[in-house]
Design an enzyme around this catalytic site. Structure first.
Site, PDB file in Angstrom:
ATOM      1  N   HIS A 111      66.419  42.868  72.684  1.00  0.00           N
ATOM      2  CA  HIS A 111      65.576  43.934  73.239  1.00  0.00           C
ATOM      3  C   HIS A 111      66.364  45.022  73.943  1.00  0.00           C
ATOM      4  O   HIS A 111      65.766  45.879  74.591  1.00  0.00           O
ATOM      5  CB  HIS A 111      64.594  43.371  74.262  1.00  0.00           C
ATOM      6  CG  HIS A 111      63.566  42.466  73.685  1.00  0.00           C
ATOM      7  ND1 HIS A 111      62.327  42.904  73.280  1.00  0.00           N
ATOM      8  CD2 HIS A 111      63.596  41.140  73.429  1.00  0.00           C
ATOM      9  CE1 HIS A 111      61.629  41.880  72.816  1.00  0.00           C
ATOM     10  NE2 HIS A 111      62.383  40.797  72.901  1.00  0.00           N
ATOM     11  N   LYS A 160      56.399  53.320  83.676  1.00  0.00           N
ATOM     12  CA  LYS A 160      57.314  52.327  83.099  1.00  0.00           C
ATOM     13  C   LYS A 160      58.247  51.882  84.213  1.00  0.00           C
ATOM     14  O   LYS A 160      58.252  52.497  85.282  1.00  0.00           O
ATOM     15  CB  LYS A 160      58.116  52.916  81.938  1.00  0.00           C
ATOM     16  CG  LYS A 160      58.778  54.261  82.259  1.00  0.00           C
ATOM     17  CD  LYS A 160      59.542  54.821  81.079  1.00  0.00           C
ATOM     18  CE  LYS A 160      58.694  55.474  80.029  1.00  0.00           C
ATOM     19  NZ  LYS A 160      58.677  54.846  78.750  1.00  0.00           N
ATOM     20  N   ARG A 161      59.047  50.837  83.957  1.00  0.00           N
ATOM     21  CA  ARG A 161      60.016  50.457  84.985  1.00  0.00           C
ATOM     22  C   ARG A 161      60.834  51.681  85.382  1.00  0.00           C
ATOM     23  O   ARG A 161      61.096  52.551  84.538  1.00  0.00           O
ATOM     24  CB  ARG A 161      60.976  49.400  84.433  1.00  0.00           C
ATOM     25  CG  ARG A 161      60.400  48.019  84.366  1.00  0.00           C
ATOM     26  CD  ARG A 161      61.460  46.968  84.071  1.00  0.00           C
ATOM     27  NE  ARG A 161      62.186  47.190  82.847  1.00  0.00           N
ATOM     28  CZ  ARG A 161      63.493  47.437  82.791  1.00  0.00           C
ATOM     29  NH1 ARG A 161      64.235  47.513  83.891  1.00  0.00           N
ATOM     30  NH2 ARG A 161      64.106  47.600  81.624  1.00  0.00           N
ATOM     31  N   LYS A 167      65.750  55.698  81.794  1.00  0.00           N
ATOM     32  CA  LYS A 167      64.414  56.199  81.420  1.00  0.00           C
ATOM     33  C   LYS A 167      64.188  57.600  81.975  1.00  0.00           C
ATOM     34  O   LYS A 167      63.236  58.269  81.632  1.00  0.00           O
ATOM     35  CB  LYS A 167      63.334  55.226  81.891  1.00  0.00           C
ATOM     36  CG  LYS A 167      63.470  53.833  81.247  1.00  0.00           C
ATOM     37  CD  LYS A 167      62.415  52.870  81.725  1.00  0.00           C
ATOM     38  CE  LYS A 167      62.636  51.445  81.272  1.00  0.00           C
ATOM     39  NZ  LYS A 167      62.009  51.095  79.991  1.00  0.00           N
ATOM     40  N   THR A 193      57.062  50.548  74.386  1.00  0.00           N
ATOM     41  CA  THR A 193      55.728  50.196  73.891  1.00  0.00           C
ATOM     42  C   THR A 193      54.688  51.034  74.626  1.00  0.00           C
ATOM     43  O   THR A 193      53.601  51.273  74.105  1.00  0.00           O
ATOM     44  CB  THR A 193      55.434  48.696  74.103  1.00  0.00           C
ATOM     45  OG1 THR A 193      55.871  48.332  75.415  1.00  0.00           O
ATOM     46  CG2 THR A 193      56.134  47.843  73.083  1.00  0.00           C
ATOM     47  N   LYS A 235      51.090  52.927  73.524  1.00  0.00           N
ATOM     48  CA  LYS A 235      49.799  52.819  74.219  1.00  0.00           C
ATOM     49  C   LYS A 235      49.246  54.200  74.558  1.00  0.00           C
ATOM     50  O   LYS A 235      48.046  54.454  74.430  1.00  0.00           O
ATOM     51  CB  LYS A 235      49.956  51.965  75.485  1.00  0.00           C
ATOM     52  CG  LYS A 235      50.281  50.512  75.172  1.00  0.00           C
ATOM     53  CD  LYS A 235      50.800  49.756  76.391  1.00  0.00           C
ATOM     54  CE  LYS A 235      51.513  48.484  75.962  1.00  0.00           C
ATOM     55  NZ  LYS A 235      52.379  47.928  77.014  1.00  0.00           N
TER      56      LYS A 235
HETATM   57  C1  GFP Z   1      62.570  46.049  76.754  1.00  0.00           C
HETATM   58  C2  GFP Z   1      63.155  47.294  76.140  1.00  0.00           C
HETATM   59  C3  GFP Z   1      62.054  48.190  75.574  1.00  0.00           C
HETATM   60  C4  GFP Z   1      61.239  47.377  74.577  1.00  0.00           C
HETATM   61  C5  GFP Z   1      60.733  46.099  75.225  1.00  0.00           C
HETATM   62  C6  GFP Z   1      60.031  45.197  74.232  1.00  0.00           C
HETATM   63  O1  GFP Z   1      61.707  46.446  77.795  1.00  0.00           O
HETATM   64  O2  GFP Z   1      62.605  49.308  74.947  1.00  0.00           O
HETATM   65  O3  GFP Z   1      60.160  48.135  74.115  1.00  0.00           O
HETATM   66  O4  GFP Z   1      61.809  45.351  75.777  1.00  0.00           O
HETATM   67  O5  GFP Z   1      60.833  45.002  73.100  1.00  0.00           O
HETATM   68  F1  GFP Z   1      63.885  47.978  77.056  1.00  0.00           F
HETATM   69  P1  GFP Z   1      61.838  46.011  79.313  1.00  0.00           P
HETATM   70  O6  GFP Z   1      61.438  44.565  79.383  1.00  0.00           O
HETATM   71  O7  GFP Z   1      63.256  46.225  79.662  1.00  0.00           O
HETATM   72  O8  GFP Z   1      60.890  46.894  80.037  1.00  0.00           O
END
Ligand code: GFP
Length: 824
Positions: free
Chosen positions: A368, A559-560, A565, A667, A671
């Site tokens: 990821h 988002k985080r 980001k 993701t 959304k």
């Molecule tokens: C991580 C990645 C994202 C990805 C998600 C799900 O997210 O780009 O969309 O995993 O695959 F950074 P976080 O858990 O770090 O937010």
């Protein structure tokens, strides 16, 4: 007899009409909550309703388990250290198809449905995208009738609750279990020993074969807690099985009798610490050892459970991989690879080669992240202390793997070092990503670009060795939760105009294309957006005390909070707009409201400073009478699935502005677009595929490509040049540094500005101009409401690809090779 019993159950506990549901709620109020209506609190009613809904799920869960067992169905085990399911109640009511009936029952009882839903405390058992993805996939697997078990950790405290005090993030303990959890079924008898520490000894078994015995130092017990996960509109109800730790001996009588009262419960405290808290991402040093122990703990319980279930079938263990495929959600559960080897070789006396064949055909691994710091590594010395036997197994796996690789890449010794599971150096480490790749039959990235970068940059030597191993499955999100449930005005409109097929076949949103130019439909579309913006405004007022105007453009980034980001790029644009409006009060731009939300890892100083900066800028702007009706900034505290429900549908613009090559997929981007927001984004992660789908004319693109970022990095990047050459940028940075937004304190944001001017690892300054210009195009486009609405409709119409059903179908067909199973 059993017929009689089941028909009795049918009539009293699982009837689907309003009268039966009402009866159930009342029964649970008395028999589960022990309350009578006059004194029952909202929470009592919530629990009674939740139990009434749960009854209707449990019956399906048992029928499902029975069917899978009888069919010996191949099963996916989704191993994930994080699950972020969000509130269960409303989602389960929808999946059961009894929304109207429950509403009716609740109304007859004189209760308010919305406030009952509000009572639920969501399980925050994840940090962000990864955990939420796991939950979307659980939903899709059940809906697509794929036999699946999600295995994870029942953290006593989930991701912290974020409060904002004086603009700073303050972390509060998330006591989500304080009032009980009606959705889980504790399985106190389903428990496994998990061992740690100690040493190993060799011995010869009765056949004279040399074997290894692990003499561990301590053990804890893992206890299962099950949560049913229902498919939408089908009977299939899968299982989320979470493990919590218990002490093997929770009370030491001897210690107690000698007056050592703390000593008497010591073991209990230590053992239960294991599943006490979820570690936030990006905090590499926090409880490193405990984190490794957590990972091993849940993986060991899960594998022991899988073996237990498997052995009930009477089939030989060397066929285990035909029954199961286990998906490693990132490297957190990668320790499962040596653990399965241990269970097969040490516990079940299987020979190494057969065990390796079984193991390598059981696991598949999803990566990821491309951020090097997020690729887990464990110091060897620590690993040896916690899991000595596993380290030996890893050595053996590594040595055999390197032999295999040596032959394949004949003579290239340098490569072997890069491939090795062990990283040499002053403090040697175990590379969990390498372990995961070596021990899996497939590896996948989560968006096309990400998978390509995995092949080219992160794992190029593995790709050379096994060209077919690394594949792509672009992420997806569930339309049930993120449209049908959270955007009911839109769902309603869609039902009237194109039916409900999209709920399980998102591609059928295509039917909206024909309506994109229809003025009447556009008007209805705008009404839907307006209602959602009003809802968001109400929530913002309640959460922040800040009034925002639904007539303004809602520009949202949730988002985080992380430098990659680039929430600070967004902030620089806001300051630029502010400066423009101050310098030129007559400037005609559509009023905007900027909405932020997201948590920063508690130990991540820069991310926390970015939150403070957003709030400080917000404070000044929102206070300035010149900005009244023109510019507003709000930071929505404690972004989680519940708040997300009202944020995504209310957005006009979706901020997806990471530096190209850094966001694996995203993701949230999906959304937002599914709820009709237009994206301002870079060519990063799944943005690229979203743009391809919705059409480049319906997407606001800016910034460098990944190739340009790499080239710039190669040639040498000097952020100050960008600052000097762009007066607006310089002015925005100067303002931030000057103390203008910090009550005259010129030191507060200095680290943030210095970081940008002297390094700027995520190239905020390079992309600034292109971003600000793109934002100006957005303002222009927003003036033409008809065209904007058309673009919004087309975005939704073309988002079919991003359903998690499509992702799961791809996993099913291309990786897991698993068939759906009908449950009647
Ligand atoms: C991580 C990645 C994202 C990805 C998600 C799900 O997210 O780009 O969309 O995993 O695959 F950074 P976080 O858990 O770090 O937010």
């Amino acid at each position: 007899m059993s017929e009689v019993t089941s028909s009795k159950i049918q009539s009293t506990r699982v009837g689907m009409d309003a009268a039966a549901i009402k009866q159930s709620i009342l029964e649970h109020l008395v028999h589960t909550q022990s309350r009578f209506p006059d004194v029952a609190s909202e929470s009592d009613w919530y629990n009674a309703l939740a139990h009434a809904v749960r009854d209707r799920m449990l019956e399906r869960m048992m029928v499902t388990a029975k069917t899978y067992k009888a069919n010996k169905s191949r099963t996916v085990c989704y191993l994930s250290a994080e699950f972020l399911p969000g509130p269960h109640l409303a989602n389960n009511i929808l999946a059961l198809g009894i929304w109207q009936e429950v509403q009716e029952a609740v109304a007859q009882l004189g209760l308010d449905f919305e406030s009952l839903l509000e009572e639920e405390v969501e399980p925050g058992l994840g940090n962000g995208g990864l955990g939420r993805l796991a939950a979307c996939y659980m939903d899709s697997m059940a809906t697509l009738k794929i036999p699946a078990i999600g295995y994870g950790i029942r953290y006593e405290f989930g991701i912290f609750r974020q409060e904002i005090e004086d603009g700073w993030q303050v972390e509060k303990t998330d006591k989500w279990l304080s009032y009980g959890n009606p959705w889980e079924i504790p399985r106190p008898r389903l428990r496994f020993n998990v061992h740690f520490g100690g040493h190993t000894e060799q011995f010869k078994d009765i056949d004279g074969i040399l074997r290894v015995k692990w003499i561990p130092e301590w053990r804890v017990i893992g206890v299962a807690h099950d949560t049913p996960v229902m498919g939408y509109g089908v009977k299939n109800t899968n299982l989320l099985r979470l493990w919590s730790s218990e002490a093997a001996e929770s009370f030491n009588f001897q210690a107690f009798n000698t007056g050592d009262y703390y000593g008497a419960v010591n073991e209990k405290v230590t053992s239960e610490n294991l599943t006490k808290v979820l570690y936030p991402n990006d905090e590499p040093e926090a409880g490193k050892r405990l984190r490794l122990e957590q990972q091993y703990f849940f993986v060991s319980c899960s594998l022991q459970d899988m073996v237990r279930i498997y052995l009930q079938s009477g089939d030989p263990l060397d066929q285990f991989h035909h029954k199961y495929t286990a998906q490693l959600n990132d490297t957190h559960p990668a320790i499962a690879i040596p653990e399965l080897m241990r269970l097969l070789v040490d516990r079940n006396q299987m020979d190494w080669d057969t065990a390796w064949h079984v193991t390598r055909n059981t696991f598949a691994y999803t990566n990821h992240t491309l951020l090097p710091e997020a690729l887990e590594k464990w110091p060897l010395d620590l690993f040896k202390k916690v899991l000595p036997r596993h380290l030996e197994i890893i050595y053996e796996i590594n040595s055999r793997f390197l032999d295999e690789a040596r032959m394949k890449i004949h003579g290239l010794n340098g490569h072997l070092e890069k491939l090795s599971i062990i990283e040499e150096g002053a403090r040697p480490q175990v590379r969990m990503a390498h372990l995961a790749v070596v021990g899996s039959y497939k590896v996948n990235g989560v968006a096309e670009l990400h998978s390509e970068l995995l092949r080219q940059n992160v794992l190029p030597d593995f790709h050379a060795l096994w060209p077919d191993k690394i594949t792509n499955v672009t992420n997806g999100v569930t339309p049930r939760r993120f449209m049908l449930l959270s955007n009911q005005p839109l769902a309603h409109l869609l039902r009237e105009r194109i039916g409900c097929g999209w709920v399980t076949d998102l591609d059928s949103l295509h039917k909206l294309e024909a309506l994109a130019d229809d003025p009447d439909f556009q008007q209805q579309w705008q009404k839907v957006k307006r209602r959602n913006k009003e809802r968001l405004a109400r929530h913002a007022l309640a959460a922040t005390g800040q009034k925002i105007d639904p007539d303004s453009l809602f520009d949202v980034q949730v988002k985080r909070v992380h430098e990659y980001k680039r929430q600070h790029l967004n902030l620089l644009h806001i300051i630029t707009l502010y400066n423009r409006l101050k310098d030129n009060p007559g400037l005609d731009i559509p009023p905007r409201t900027f909405v932020f939300g997201g948590k920063a890892a508690p130990g991540y100083f820069m991310a926390k400073l970015i939150i403070k900066a957003i709030n400080s800028v917000a404070e000044v702007i929102n206070r300035d009478p010149d900005m009244d009706g023109r510019l507003r900034v709000v930071f929505f505290p404690n972004f989680n699935v519940k708040t997300a429900h009202c944020i995504y549908p209310g957005a006009d613009v979706s901020e997806q502005i990471s530096l190209a090559g850094k966001e694996a997929s995203g993701t949230g981007n999906m959304k937002f677009a599914l709820n009709g927001a237009l994206t301002v984004g870079t060519l990063d992660g799944a943005n690229i595929e979203i743009r391809e789908e919705v059409g480049k004319e319906n997407f606001f693109l800016f910034g460098m490509t990944e190739a340009e970022v790499s080239a710039l990095q190669q040639q040498g990047y000097h952020p100050q040049d960008y600052c000097q050459n762009d007066p607006e940028l310089k002015s925005a940075l100067d303002f931030l540094a000057s103390g203008y937004f910090s009550h005259g304190d010129a030191t507060l944001f200095r680290p943030l500005v210095d970081n940008l001017l002297n390094g700027d690892p995520y190239k905020v300054l390079v992309d600034y101009r292109s971003y600000v210009d793109c934002q100006a195009r957005i303002s222009e486009a927003y003036r033409d409401r008809q065209e904007w609405t058309r673009m919004s409709i087309l975005n939704v119409a073309r988002m079919g690809k991003f359903s998690s059903d499509r992702s799961i179908q791809e996993y099913t067909n291309n990786i897991w090779k698993i068939a759906s199973v009908d449950v009647f």
